[in-house]
Motif scaffolding. Sequence first.
Motif, PDB file in Angstrom:
ATOM      1  N   MET A  61       0.929  -1.146  -0.075  1.00 12.87           N
ATOM      2  CA  MET A  61      -0.020  -0.130  -0.102  1.00 12.87           C
ATOM      3  C   MET A  61       0.868   1.082   0.076  1.00 12.87           C
ATOM      4  SD  MET A  61      -3.263   1.289   0.120  1.00 12.87           S
ATOM      5  CE  MET A  61      -4.268   0.077   1.014  1.00 12.87           C
ATOM      6  N   PRO A  62       0.791   2.247  -0.771  1.00  4.88           N
ATOM      7  CA  PRO A  62       1.590   3.269  -1.030  1.00  4.88           C
ATOM      8  C   PRO A  62       1.302   4.347   0.469  1.00  4.88           C
ATOM      9  CG  PRO A  62      -0.071   3.265  -2.952  1.00  4.88           C
ATOM     10  CD  PRO A  62      -0.253   2.138  -1.971  1.00  4.88           C
ATOM     11  N   VAL A  63       2.265   4.890   0.480  1.00  6.02           N
ATOM     12  CA  VAL A  63       2.139   5.913   1.661  1.00  6.02           C
ATOM     13  C   VAL A  63       1.704   7.277   1.000  1.00  6.02           C
ATOM     14  CG1 VAL A  63       3.453   7.039   3.514  1.00  6.02           C
ATOM     15  CG2 VAL A  63       3.897   4.711   2.962  1.00  6.02           C
ATOM     16  N   LYS A  64       0.605   7.861   1.607  1.00  4.23           N
ATOM     17  CA  LYS A  64       0.268   9.255   1.134  1.00  4.23           C
ATOM     18  C   LYS A  64       1.434  10.129   1.321  1.00  4.23           C
ATOM     19  CE  LYS A  64      -4.679   8.924   2.008  1.00  4.23           C
ATOM     20  NZ  LYS A  64      -5.771   9.633   2.777  1.00  4.23           N
ATOM     21  N   PRO A  65       1.556  11.062   0.326  1.00 10.08           N
ATOM     22  CA  PRO A  65       2.773  12.164   0.547  1.00 10.08           C
ATOM     23  C   PRO A  65       2.153  12.992   1.721  1.00 10.08           C
ATOM     24  CG  PRO A  65       1.256  12.578  -1.447  1.00 10.08           C
ATOM     25  CD  PRO A  65       0.685  11.079  -1.095  1.00 10.08           C
ATOM     26  N   GLU A  66       3.228  13.457   2.155  1.00  7.89           N
ATOM     27  CA  GLU A  66       2.887  14.732   3.087  1.00  7.89           C
ATOM     28  C   GLU A  66       2.580  15.929   2.593  1.00  7.89           C
ATOM     29  OE1 GLU A  66       5.925  16.955   6.641  1.00  7.89           O
ATOM     30  OE2 GLU A  66       6.654  15.173   5.436  1.00  7.89           O
ATOM     31  N   ILE A  67       1.750  16.625   3.126  1.00  7.26           N
ATOM     32  CA  ILE A  67       1.399  18.234   2.521  1.00  7.26           C
ATOM     33  C   ILE A  67       2.234  19.166   3.486  1.00  7.26           C
ATOM     34  CG2 ILE A  67      -0.451  19.836   2.398  1.00  7.26           C
ATOM     35  CD1 ILE A  67      -2.399  17.418   2.062  1.00  7.26           C
ATOM     36  N   LEU A  68       2.889  19.697   2.813  1.00 11.04           N
ATOM     37  CA  LEU A  68       3.873  20.744   3.243  1.00 11.04           C
ATOM     38  C   LEU A  68       3.417  22.106   3.458  1.00 11.04           C
ATOM     39  CD1 LEU A  68       7.295  19.787   1.181  1.00 11.04           C
ATOM     40  CD2 LEU A  68       6.524  19.065   3.463  1.00 11.04           C
ATOM     41  N   LYS A  69       2.458  22.504   2.394  1.00 11.03           N
ATOM     42  CA  LYS A  69       1.940  23.847   2.378  1.00 11.03           C
ATOM     43  C   LYS A  69       0.720  23.793   1.366  1.00 11.03           C
ATOM     44  CE  LYS A  69       3.546  28.486   1.944  1.00 11.03           C
ATOM     45  NZ  LYS A  69       4.557  29.578   1.520  1.00 11.03           N
ATOM     46  N   VAL A  70      -0.294  24.493   1.623  1.00 12.78           N
ATOM     47  CA  VAL A  70      -1.215  24.863   0.959  1.00 12.78           C
ATOM     48  C   VAL A  70      -1.499  26.253   0.991  1.00 12.78           C
ATOM     49  CG1 VAL A  70      -3.864  24.456   0.144  1.00 12.78           C
ATOM     50  CG2 VAL A  70      -2.549  22.503   1.507  1.00 12.78           C
ATOM     51  N   THR A  71      -1.504  26.957  -0.550  1.00 11.97           N
ATOM     52  CA  THR A  71      -1.707  28.404  -0.631  1.00 11.97           C
ATOM     53  C   THR A  71      -2.715  28.669  -1.603  1.00 11.97           C
ATOM     54  OG1 THR A  71       0.054  28.561  -2.039  1.00 11.97           O
ATOM     55  CG2 THR A  71       0.649  29.062   0.034  1.00 11.97           C
ATOM     56  N   THR A  72      -3.671  29.711  -1.597  1.00 11.88           N
ATOM     57  CA  THR A  72      -4.408  30.030  -2.505  1.00 11.88           C
ATOM     58  C   THR A  72      -3.794  30.751  -3.723  1.00 11.88           C
ATOM     59  OG1 THR A  72      -6.206  30.266  -0.890  1.00 11.88           O
ATOM     60  CG2 THR A  72      -6.731  31.397  -2.875  1.00 11.88           C
ATOM     61  N   ALA A  73      -3.833  30.246  -5.030  1.00 12.12           N
ATOM     62  CA  ALA A  73      -3.329  30.857  -6.067  1.00 12.12           C
ATOM     63  C   ALA A  73      -4.347  31.812  -6.846  1.00 12.12           C
ATOM     64  CB  ALA A  73      -3.047  29.899  -7.086  1.00 12.12           C
ATOM     65  N   ALA A  74      -5.605  31.718  -6.742  1.00 11.21           N
ATOM     66  CA  ALA A  74      -6.644  32.241  -7.312  1.00 11.21           C
ATOM     67  C   ALA A  74      -7.973  32.123  -6.740  1.00 11.21           C
ATOM     68  CB  ALA A  74      -6.646  32.181  -8.726  1.00 11.21           C
TER      69      ALA A  74
END
Length: 181
Positions: free
Chosen positions: A1-14
Motif C-alpha cells: 500500500m503506497p504511503v500518502k505524500p506529506e502536505i507541506l503547504k497549501v496556498t490560494t493561487a486564485a
Amino acid sequence: MPVKPEILKVTTAAQTRLFKVEQVELRFSNGAERTYERLANRGNGAVMIIPVTEDNEVLLIKEYAAGIEDYTLTLPKGLIDPGEDAHIAADRELKEEAGFGSNQLDTLKVMTSAPNYMGHRITAVIARDLYPCRLQGDEPEEMEVVSWPLAEIEQLVASEDFTEGRAIAALYMARDFLNRK
C-alpha cells in the motif's frame, strides 16, 4: 500500500465567486517534492438525480452550459446546501429543475470528476415514485423536461446533445440498479 505524500503547504493561487485554486506542496515517501494545483473542495458536494417514471422513462433537462457555450441535455443536479443530506438535496433539486418530487430515493454512488485536479464529489441518486411538485430554484430560465425510455439509453448516449460523462455513468448505474430489483 503506497504511503500518502506529506502536505507541506497549501496556498490560494486564485479565487473567484465559484472557484478557489490552490497550490499544494507535497513530499512523497521517496523524498521527491512537487507542487500540484487543484480546485479546492468547497461546500457539501452535489447531487445528480436520475428520475425514473412508472413507465420506466428517465426525465432529463435541457439547460444552458456555459462551459460548452450551448444547451445540453442532462440529468437534474445541484449543490447540497448546508443542513441537507444527499436525499433532501436530490428531492429539492428535482422539484426545482424538473417539477417533480420523489417518494423513493436511493443512492447509487458517490463519484468524482478529474480527481487529480478537483476534490468535488457528486452523489448519483435514483428517484422513483414521482409526483408533480415545483419549487422555485435559482435557474435563470425554466428548463425543458424531456422524457426518454430507459430501455433506449444507447440512443441517448449516441445523441450529440447528451455528452456529460457523469450523466452517462449515472444512467447506466440506474439501469443496472433497476434490473437487479
